[in-house]
Scaffold this active site. Sequence first.
Site, PDB file in Angstrom:
ATOM      1  N   HIS A 176      19.836  28.092   5.935  1.00  0.00           N
ATOM      2  CA  HIS A 176      21.018  28.980   6.002  1.00  0.00           C
ATOM      3  C   HIS A 176      20.909  29.920   7.184  1.00  0.00           C
ATOM      4  O   HIS A 176      20.489  31.046   7.014  1.00  0.00           O
ATOM      5  CB  HIS A 176      21.118  29.786   4.715  1.00  0.00           C
ATOM      6  CG  HIS A 176      22.463  30.414   4.506  1.00  0.00           C
ATOM      7  ND1 HIS A 176      22.811  31.637   5.012  1.00  0.00           N
ATOM      8  CD2 HIS A 176      23.543  29.969   3.834  1.00  0.00           C
ATOM      9  CE1 HIS A 176      24.043  31.944   4.638  1.00  0.00           C
ATOM     10  NE2 HIS A 176      24.503  30.944   3.913  1.00  0.00           N
ATOM     11  N   PHE A 177      21.323  29.649   8.239  1.00  0.00           N
ATOM     12  CA  PHE A 177      21.640  28.344   8.828  1.00  0.00           C
ATOM     13  C   PHE A 177      20.571  28.089   9.880  1.00  0.00           C
ATOM     14  O   PHE A 177      20.217  29.029  10.585  1.00  0.00           O
ATOM     15  CB  PHE A 177      23.029  28.375   9.482  1.00  0.00           C
ATOM     16  CG  PHE A 177      24.136  28.747   8.523  1.00  0.00           C
ATOM     17  CD1 PHE A 177      24.666  27.795   7.671  1.00  0.00           C
ATOM     18  CD2 PHE A 177      24.633  30.042   8.476  1.00  0.00           C
ATOM     19  CE1 PHE A 177      25.702  28.120   6.799  1.00  0.00           C
ATOM     20  CE2 PHE A 177      25.659  30.364   7.598  1.00  0.00           C
ATOM     21  CZ  PHE A 177      26.201  29.412   6.756  1.00  0.00           C
TER      22      PHE A 177
END
Length: 140
Positions: free
Chosen positions: A48-49
């Site tokens: 993420h991410f």
Amino acid sequence: MLDSNQIQEIIPHRYPFLLVDKILELEPGKKAVGLKAVTASEYYFQGHFPQEHVMPGVLIIEALAQAGAVCILSVDANKGKTAYFAGINKARFKTKVKPGDVLTLEVEIIKSKASIGIGSAIAKIGDKVAVEAELMFAIG
């Protein structure tokens, strides 16, 4: 001020889910101010991410809830109990939280009756609001 060991005496969360590093200010049953230092080694940044690390909003809400749990479970009558999420209202995400940020987690208990309550919660980076919400809890 409470360090991570003292926080773990109050709430049941442990690594990797303990999201409050220290409590700077505590008025049992009324208010708590905590800190979360966000580092690049946080487990959730793997997904993420990968191309732009952003702390998931739900984990910022969880960090606020943990600060609120320290507040409400510091009341003598609640010691040894658990605070559970009962609801989230008016959540607003205003800025990204990234590695290197230090979140100030402010929770004020605005309503409490029997085993149910509501906390007004704000996470800030410096003076900038990152997240605000009302968190409902149930003591079990």
